[in-house]
Design a protein around this motif. Structure first.
Motif, PDB file in Angstrom:
ATOM      1  N   VAL A  40      17.682   2.296   3.571  1.00 12.03           N
ATOM      2  CA  VAL A  40      16.527   1.360   3.142  1.00 12.03           C
ATOM      3  C   VAL A  40      17.468   0.092   3.104  1.00 12.03           C
ATOM      4  CG1 VAL A  40      14.970   0.345   1.752  1.00 12.03           C
ATOM      5  CG2 VAL A  40      14.989   3.004   2.328  1.00 12.03           C
ATOM      6  N   ARG A  41      16.946  -0.973   3.323  1.00  9.73           N
ATOM      7  CA  ARG A  41      17.581  -2.502   3.294  1.00  9.73           C
ATOM      8  C   ARG A  41      16.342  -3.325   3.051  1.00  9.73           C
ATOM      9  NH1 ARG A  41      20.175  -6.987   7.154  1.00  9.73           N
ATOM     10  NH2 ARG A  41      21.172  -8.224   5.345  1.00  9.73           N
ATOM     11  N   GLY A  73      17.813   7.184  -4.767  1.00  6.97           N
ATOM     12  CA  GLY A  73      16.756   6.311  -4.850  1.00  6.97           C
ATOM     13  C   GLY A  73      16.941   5.014  -5.671  1.00  6.97           C
ATOM     14  N   PHE A  74      16.273   4.212  -5.879  1.00 13.02           N
ATOM     15  CA  PHE A  74      16.526   3.042  -6.627  1.00 13.02           C
ATOM     16  C   PHE A  74      15.119   2.656  -7.113  1.00 13.02           C
ATOM     17  CE2 PHE A  74      15.927   1.469  -2.142  1.00 13.02           C
ATOM     18  CZ  PHE A  74      15.253   0.522  -2.633  1.00 13.02           C
ATOM     19  N   THR A  75      15.070   1.679  -8.344  1.00 13.96           N
ATOM     20  CA  THR A  75      13.977   1.067  -8.721  1.00 13.96           C
ATOM     21  C   THR A  75      14.482  -0.236  -9.049  1.00 13.96           C
ATOM     22  OG1 THR A  75      13.458   3.120  -9.954  1.00 13.96           O
ATOM     23  CG2 THR A  75      12.549   0.919 -10.988  1.00 13.96           C
ATOM     24  N   LEU A  76      13.556  -1.409  -8.703  1.00 10.45           N
ATOM     25  CA  LEU A  76      13.591  -2.672  -8.621  1.00 10.45           C
ATOM     26  C   LEU A  76      12.558  -3.109  -9.935  1.00 10.45           C
ATOM     27  CD1 LEU A  76      13.846  -4.087  -5.036  1.00 10.45           C
ATOM     28  CD2 LEU A  76      15.592  -3.758  -6.818  1.00 10.45           C
ATOM     29  N   GLU A  77      12.956  -3.801 -10.901  1.00 14.11           N
ATOM     30  CA  GLU A  77      12.248  -4.149 -12.172  1.00 14.11           C
ATOM     31  C   GLU A  77      12.037  -5.534 -12.213  1.00 14.11           C
ATOM     32  OE1 GLU A  77      13.918  -2.388 -15.355  1.00 14.11           O
ATOM     33  OE2 GLU A  77      13.101  -0.269 -15.105  1.00 14.11           O
ATOM     34  N   SER A  78      10.860  -6.198 -12.525  1.00  8.94           N
ATOM     35  CA  SER A  78      10.643  -7.546 -12.628  1.00  8.94           C
ATOM     36  C   SER A  78      10.989  -7.747 -13.964  1.00  8.94           C
ATOM     37  CB  SER A  78       9.345  -8.077 -12.175  1.00  8.94           C
ATOM     38  OG  SER A  78       8.436  -7.660 -12.985  1.00  8.94           O
ATOM     39  N   PRO A  79      11.270  -9.160 -14.345  1.00  5.65           N
ATOM     40  CA  PRO A  79      11.191  -9.561 -15.638  1.00  5.65           C
ATOM     41  C   PRO A  79      10.084  -9.425 -16.448  1.00  5.65           C
ATOM     42  CG  PRO A  79      12.039 -11.384 -14.179  1.00  5.65           C
ATOM     43  CD  PRO A  79      11.225 -10.312 -13.440  1.00  5.65           C
ATOM     44  N   THR A  80       8.756  -9.181 -15.747  1.00  4.99           N
ATOM     45  CA  THR A  80       7.737  -8.986 -16.764  1.00  4.99           C
ATOM     46  C   THR A  80       7.303  -7.490 -16.842  1.00  4.99           C
ATOM     47  OG1 THR A  80       6.392  -9.554 -14.859  1.00  4.99           O
ATOM     48  CG2 THR A  80       6.797 -11.289 -16.330  1.00  4.99           C
ATOM     49  N   SER A  81       6.478  -6.998 -16.036  1.00  3.98           N
ATOM     50  CA  SER A  81       5.998  -5.665 -15.928  1.00  3.98           C
ATOM     51  C   SER A  81       5.912  -4.889 -14.459  1.00  3.98           C
ATOM     52  CB  SER A  81       4.569  -5.636 -16.439  1.00  3.98           C
ATOM     53  OG  SER A  81       3.713  -6.350 -15.920  1.00  3.98           O
ATOM     54  N   SER A 107       5.230   1.574  10.641  1.00  5.45           N
ATOM     55  CA  SER A 107       6.227   1.390  11.569  1.00  5.45           C
ATOM     56  C   SER A 107       7.767   1.536  11.385  1.00  5.45           C
ATOM     57  CB  SER A 107       5.907   0.490  12.835  1.00  5.45           C
ATOM     58  OG  SER A 107       6.087  -0.991  12.070  1.00  5.45           O
ATOM     59  N   TYR A 108       8.352   2.116  11.938  1.00  7.03           N
ATOM     60  CA  TYR A 108       9.764   2.064  11.818  1.00  7.03           C
ATOM     61  C   TYR A 108      10.589   1.978  13.046  1.00  7.03           C
ATOM     62  CZ  TYR A 108      14.444   4.314  10.526  1.00  7.03           C
ATOM     63  OH  TYR A 108      15.809   4.462  10.314  1.00  7.03           O
ATOM     64  N   ARG A 109      11.488   0.981  13.210  1.00  5.88           N
ATOM     65  CA  ARG A 109      12.179   0.492  14.309  1.00  5.88           C
ATOM     66  C   ARG A 109      11.179   0.460  15.770  1.00  5.88           C
ATOM     67  NH1 ARG A 109      17.780   3.953  13.820  1.00  5.88           N
ATOM     68  NH2 ARG A 109      18.393   2.912  11.875  1.00  5.88           N
ATOM     69  N   GLY A 110      10.102  -0.230  15.367  1.00  4.75           N
ATOM     70  CA  GLY A 110       9.033  -0.598  16.335  1.00  4.75           C
ATOM     71  C   GLY A 110       8.359   0.657  16.695  1.00  4.75           C
ATOM     72  N   GLN A 111       8.151   1.755  16.253  1.00  5.90           N
ATOM     73  CA  GLN A 111       7.345   2.919  16.559  1.00  5.90           C
ATOM     74  C   GLN A 111       6.558   3.330  15.227  1.00  5.90           C
ATOM     75  OE1 GLN A 111       9.613   6.287  17.720  1.00  5.90           O
ATOM     76  NE2 GLN A 111      10.148   5.368  19.814  1.00  5.90           N
ATOM     77  N   VAL A 112       5.281   3.449  15.435  1.00 13.69           N
ATOM     78  CA  VAL A 112       4.431   3.963  14.608  1.00 13.69           C
ATOM     79  C   VAL A 112       4.614   5.215  14.006  1.00 13.69           C
ATOM     80  CG1 VAL A 112       1.861   4.387  13.784  1.00 13.69           C
ATOM     81  CG2 VAL A 112       2.518   2.438  15.475  1.00 13.69           C
ATOM     82  N   LEU A 113       4.760   5.432  12.723  1.00 11.67           N
ATOM     83  CA  LEU A 113       4.986   6.698  12.062  1.00 11.67           C
ATOM     84  C   LEU A 113       3.837   7.613  11.936  1.00 11.67           C
ATOM     85  CD1 LEU A 113       7.228   5.477   9.086  1.00 11.67           C
ATOM     86  CD2 LEU A 113       8.009   6.378  11.211  1.00 11.67           C
ATOM     87  N   GLN A 114       3.735   8.868  12.540  1.00 14.88           N
ATOM     88  CA  GLN A 114       2.715   9.774  12.515  1.00 14.88           C
ATOM     89  C   GLN A 114       2.284  10.430  11.231  1.00 14.88           C
ATOM     90  OE1 GLN A 114       0.712   9.736  15.126  1.00 14.88           O
ATOM     91  NE2 GLN A 114       2.026   7.896  15.921  1.00 14.88           N
ATOM     92  N   ASP A 115       3.395  10.637  10.329  1.00 17.03           N
ATOM     93  CA  ASP A 115       3.166  11.543   9.456  1.00 17.03           C
ATOM     94  C   ASP A 115       3.456  10.636   7.949  1.00 17.03           C
ATOM     95  OD1 ASP A 115       2.893  13.764   7.536  1.00 17.03           O
ATOM     96  OD2 ASP A 115       4.595  14.814   8.092  1.00 17.03           O
ATOM     97  N   CYS A 116       2.360   9.916   7.577  1.00 15.31           N
ATOM     98  CA  CYS A 116       2.402   9.104   6.474  1.00 15.31           C
ATOM     99  C   CYS A 116       1.314   9.491   5.642  1.00 15.31           C
ATOM    100  CB  CYS A 116       2.175   7.592   6.903  1.00 15.31           C
ATOM    101  SG  CYS A 116       3.294   7.174   7.957  1.00 15.31           S
ATOM    102  N   ARG A 117       1.514   9.614   4.333  1.00 19.63           N
ATOM    103  CA  ARG A 117       0.543   9.864   3.260  1.00 19.63           C
ATOM    104  C   ARG A 117       0.598   8.806   2.373  1.00 19.63           C
ATOM    105  NH1 ARG A 117      -1.452  12.074   7.207  1.00 19.63           N
ATOM    106  NH2 ARG A 117      -1.565  14.309   7.177  1.00 19.63           N
ATOM    107  N   GLY A 118      -0.679   8.529   1.587  1.00 22.46           N
ATOM    108  CA  GLY A 118      -0.534   7.516   0.647  1.00 22.46           C
ATOM    109  C   GLY A 118      -1.792   7.963  -0.535  1.00 22.46           C
ATOM    110  N   ILE A 119      -1.496   7.605  -1.553  1.00 23.11           N
ATOM    111  CA  ILE A 119      -2.493   7.452  -2.573  1.00 23.11           C
ATOM    112  C   ILE A 119      -2.334   6.368  -3.630  1.00 23.11           C
ATOM    113  CG2 ILE A 119      -0.981   9.108  -4.235  1.00 23.11           C
ATOM    114  CD1 ILE A 119      -3.791  10.668  -4.775  1.00 23.11           C
ATOM    115  N   ASP A 120      -3.507   5.963  -4.115  1.00 27.96           N
ATOM    116  CA  ASP A 120      -3.742   4.940  -4.756  1.00 27.96           C
ATOM    117  C   ASP A 120      -4.104   5.740  -6.192  1.00 27.96           C
ATOM    118  OD1 ASP A 120      -2.959   2.659  -3.375  1.00 27.96           O
ATOM    119  OD2 ASP A 120      -4.942   2.462  -2.909  1.00 27.96           O
ATOM    120  N   LEU A 121      -3.532   5.225  -7.533  1.00 23.19           N
ATOM    121  CA  LEU A 121      -3.778   5.853  -8.953  1.00 23.19           C
ATOM    122  C   LEU A 121      -3.959   4.723  -9.888  1.00 23.19           C
ATOM    123  CD1 LEU A 121      -0.843   8.278  -8.825  1.00 23.19           C
ATOM    124  CD2 LEU A 121      -3.115   9.000  -8.282  1.00 23.19           C
ATOM    125  N   GLN A 122      -4.979   4.875 -10.590  1.00 25.14           N
ATOM    126  CA  GLN A 122      -5.099   3.984 -11.425  1.00 25.14           C
ATOM    127  C   GLN A 122      -5.660   4.610 -12.939  1.00 25.14           C
ATOM    128  OE1 GLN A 122      -8.545   1.225  -9.993  1.00 25.14           O
ATOM    129  NE2 GLN A 122      -6.936  -0.111  -9.319  1.00 25.14           N
TER     130      GLN A 122
END
Length: 115
Positions: free
Chosen positions: A10-11, A31-39, A81-96
């Motif tokens: 990843v870049r 992996g890695f985590t990027l943290e803002s100065p706030t939250s 998409s990755y390198r110009g091709q649409v990724l077929q196996d993607c999943r997502g979930i929003d949590l609140q």
């Protein structure tokens, strides 16, 4: 000004006032985590190839629901998409959920790309 992180295939660019924390396991970056100065923060984790995007999303959601009360979940299929091709196996979930009088919103996205 911005900084650039490059690792685990990843870049990404991020603001220079954010903190970068790499996750390692047995000397390998996982992996890695990027943290803002706030939250705000963003975490990117690499899973083994035998873990499907659906399993990765489900395990993340299960960890959140085990830690916090009354977690609302809404599944979605991200269009990535990755390198110009649409990724077929993607999943997502929003949590609140509420924590210390704050509404916490988390978006989990998992996908498979060629190594």
């Amino acid at each position: 000004m911005t900084k650039i992180y490059q690792g685990i295939g990843v870049r990404c660019m991020y603001p220079e006032n954010w903190n970068l924390i790499e996750d390692t396991e047995d000397g390998q970056t996982t992996g890695f985590t990027l943290e803002s100065p706030t939250s705000a923060f963003m975490t990117v984790s690499e899973y083994p190839w035998n873990v499907s995007p659906r399993s990765a999303v489900e395990s993340s959601a299960a960890a959140m629901t085990a830690e916090y009360e009354e977690v609302e979940q809404l599944e979605f299929e991200p269009q990535l998409s990755y390198r110009g091709q649409v990724l077929q196996d993607c999943r997502g979930i929003d949590l609140q959920f509420y924590y210390l009088d704050l509404l916490v919103t988390s978006r989990v996205i998992a996908f498979t790309v060629e190594r």
